[in-house]
Write a protein that holds these residues in place. Structure first.
Motif, PDB file in Angstrom:
ATOM      1  N   GLY A  39       0.815  -1.213   0.000  1.00 37.53           N
ATOM      2  CA  GLY A  39       0.000   0.000   0.000  1.00 37.53           C
ATOM      3  C   GLY A  39       0.843   1.255   0.000  1.00 37.53           C
ATOM      4  N   THR A  40       0.170   2.385   0.025  1.00 35.91           N
ATOM      5  CA  THR A  40       0.872   3.680   0.013  1.00 35.91           C
ATOM      6  C   THR A  40       1.673   3.916   1.275  1.00 35.91           C
ATOM      7  N   ASP A  41       1.321   3.216   2.357  1.00 35.46           N
ATOM      8  CA  ASP A  41       2.067   3.369   3.606  1.00 35.46           C
ATOM      9  C   ASP A  41       3.205   2.354   3.730  1.00 35.46           C
ATOM     10  N   ALA A  42       3.565   1.714   2.639  1.00 36.15           N
ATOM     11  CA  ALA A  42       4.655   0.731   2.562  1.00 36.15           C
ATOM     12  C   ALA A  42       4.360  -0.545   3.339  1.00 36.15           C
ATOM     13  N   ALA A  43       3.117  -0.773   3.691  1.00 32.62           N
ATOM     14  CA  ALA A  43       2.714  -2.007   4.366  1.00 32.62           C
ATOM     15  C   ALA A  43       2.102  -2.966   3.337  1.00 32.62           C
ATOM     16  N   VAL A  44       2.343  -4.241   3.535  1.00 32.21           N
ATOM     17  CA  VAL A  44       1.791  -5.248   2.624  1.00 32.21           C
ATOM     18  C   VAL A  44       0.271  -5.248   2.758  1.00 32.21           C
ATOM     19  N   VAL A  53       0.107 -46.930  -5.890  1.00 34.52           N
ATOM     20  CA  VAL A  53      -0.520 -47.319  -7.147  1.00 34.52           C
ATOM     21  C   VAL A  53      -0.557 -46.109  -8.073  1.00 34.52           C
ATOM     22  N   VAL A  54      -0.880 -44.959  -7.507  1.00 37.05           N
ATOM     23  CA  VAL A  54      -0.923 -43.682  -8.224  1.00 37.05           C
ATOM     24  C   VAL A  54      -0.264 -42.647  -7.323  1.00 37.05           C
ATOM     25  N   SER A  55       0.523 -41.772  -7.911  1.00 43.91           N
ATOM     26  CA  SER A  55       1.103 -40.683  -7.132  1.00 43.91           C
ATOM     27  C   SER A  55       1.129 -39.435  -7.994  1.00 43.91           C
ATOM     28  N   GLY A  56       1.243 -38.304  -7.339  1.00 44.27           N
ATOM     29  CA  GLY A  56       1.278 -37.051  -8.075  1.00 44.27           C
ATOM     30  C   GLY A  56       1.455 -35.875  -7.145  1.00 44.27           C
ATOM     31  N   SER A  57       1.345 -34.705  -7.716  1.00 48.09           N
ATOM     32  CA  SER A  57       1.514 -33.477  -6.956  1.00 48.09           C
ATOM     33  C   SER A  57       0.621 -32.409  -7.578  1.00 48.09           C
ATOM     34  N   VAL A  58       0.045 -31.577  -6.736  1.00 44.56           N
ATOM     35  CA  VAL A  58      -0.745 -30.450  -7.213  1.00 44.56           C
ATOM     36  C   VAL A  58      -0.282 -29.190  -6.503  1.00 44.56           C
ATOM     37  N   GLU A  59      -0.411 -28.064  -7.192  1.00 42.29           N
ATOM     38  CA  GLU A  59      -0.076 -26.767  -6.611  1.00 42.29           C
ATOM     39  C   GLU A  59      -1.271 -25.849  -6.784  1.00 42.29           C
ATOM     40  N   THR A  60      -1.613 -25.142  -5.724  1.00 38.74           N
ATOM     41  CA  THR A  60      -2.705 -24.179  -5.783  1.00 38.74           C
ATOM     42  C   THR A  60      -2.278 -22.897  -5.088  1.00 38.74           C
ATOM     43  N   GLU A  61      -3.089 -21.870  -5.300  1.00 31.42           N
ATOM     44  CA  GLU A  61      -2.799 -20.589  -4.672  1.00 31.42           C
ATOM     45  C   GLU A  61      -4.109 -19.854  -4.449  1.00 31.42           C
ATOM     46  N   ALA A  62      -4.224 -19.200  -3.313  1.00 30.37           N
ATOM     47  CA  ALA A  62      -5.367 -18.347  -3.007  1.00 30.37           C
ATOM     48  C   ALA A  62      -4.834 -17.082  -2.338  1.00 30.37           C
ATOM     49  N   SER A  63      -5.391 -15.954  -2.709  1.00 31.00           N
ATOM     50  CA  SER A  63      -4.897 -14.698  -2.156  1.00 31.00           C
ATOM     51  C   SER A  63      -5.958 -14.034  -1.285  1.00 31.00           C
ATOM     52  N   TYR A  64      -5.517 -13.084  -0.493  1.00 35.41           N
ATOM     53  CA  TYR A  64      -6.434 -12.348   0.376  1.00 35.41           C
ATOM     54  C   TYR A  64      -5.885 -10.952   0.656  1.00 35.41           C
ATOM     55  N   ASN A  65      -6.805 -10.037   0.896  1.00 38.48           N
ATOM     56  CA  ASN A  65      -6.446  -8.683   1.302  1.00 38.48           C
ATOM     57  C   ASN A  65      -6.233  -8.661   2.807  1.00 38.48           C
ATOM     58  N   VAL A  66      -5.346  -7.789   3.255  1.00 34.91           N
ATOM     59  CA  VAL A  66      -5.063  -7.657   4.682  1.00 34.91           C
ATOM     60  C   VAL A  66      -5.889  -6.488   5.230  1.00 34.91           C
ATOM     61  N   PRO A  67      -6.932  -6.792   6.008  1.00 31.73           N
ATOM     62  CA  PRO A  67      -7.730  -5.717   6.597  1.00 31.73           C
ATOM     63  C   PRO A  67      -6.999  -5.056   7.777  1.00 31.73           C
ATOM     64  N   GLN A  68      -7.540  -3.964   8.264  1.00 28.90           N
ATOM     65  CA  GLN A  68      -6.925  -3.246   9.381  1.00 28.90           C
ATOM     66  C   GLN A  68      -7.031  -4.022  10.691  1.00 28.90           C
TER      67      GLN A  68
END
Length: 167
Positions: A87-92, A114-129
């Motif tokens: 943000g404008t106040d240099a805070a994430v 028998v079966v193997s694998g890997s998954v990658e996900t991402e979810a974001s959020y805003n930081v409230p006061q």
């Protein structure tokens, strides 16, 4: 006029369905197909909060709350947290929760999956006061990442089991 359009639409749907079944198409999520095999898979995850969310999402997605079959899905997860916006106040002001899940489907008594694998996900959020709101937002993002990972794991398992049945 409307009934003729409706009849034409019904005719197109029926002919498309017959055409697809003639070419060997079978729905991934259809009735008693491969997807019903997921309901007999037991699920084991780690002990962190994200693992709890992942296990709950997998059990719901697979319909495996009362599984007693010969297979166990074991997962190992790793989360990351990265700053996305300042943000404008240099805070994430925005973070992303990254979730990587390695999984293996084991037959009871076997050491190799028998079966193997890997998954990658991402979810974001805003930081409230508010501190409480910030904690709740992070927890919600973690839960969303776990649900998305569960969906991807279940889809990969369905594909792997379907491919094994056709071979």
């Amino acid at each position: 006029m409307r009934s003729s359009r409706r009849a034409l639409l019904v005719g197109l749907v029926v002919s498309a369905g017959l055409g697809l079944s003639a070419c060997g198409f079978s729905p991934m999520y259809g009735g008693a197909g491969v997807n019903s095999a997921l309901s007999d898979i037991q699920v084991e995850t780690g002990r962190e909060q994200v693992d709890f969310h992942l296990q709950e999402a997998l059990l719901d997605r697979m319909g495996a709350r009362h599984a007693v079959g010969p297979y166990t899905l074991r997962t190992e997860s790793e989360t990351t947290r990265a700053a996305l916006g300042v943000g404008t106040d240099a805070a994430v002001s925005r973070y992303a929760i990254g979730l990587t899940v390695d999984y293996g489907l084991f037959r009871d008594g076997d050491v190799e999956p028998v079966v193997s694998g890997s998954v990658e996900t991402e979810a974001s959020y805003n930081v409230p006061q508010s501190v409480y709101a910030s904690v709740a937002a992070e927890r919600d993002a973690t839960e969303r990442a776990a649900q998305l990972a569960a969906e991807r794991i279940a889809n990969q398992l369905v594909r792997a089991l379907r491919d094994a049945d056709t071979q």
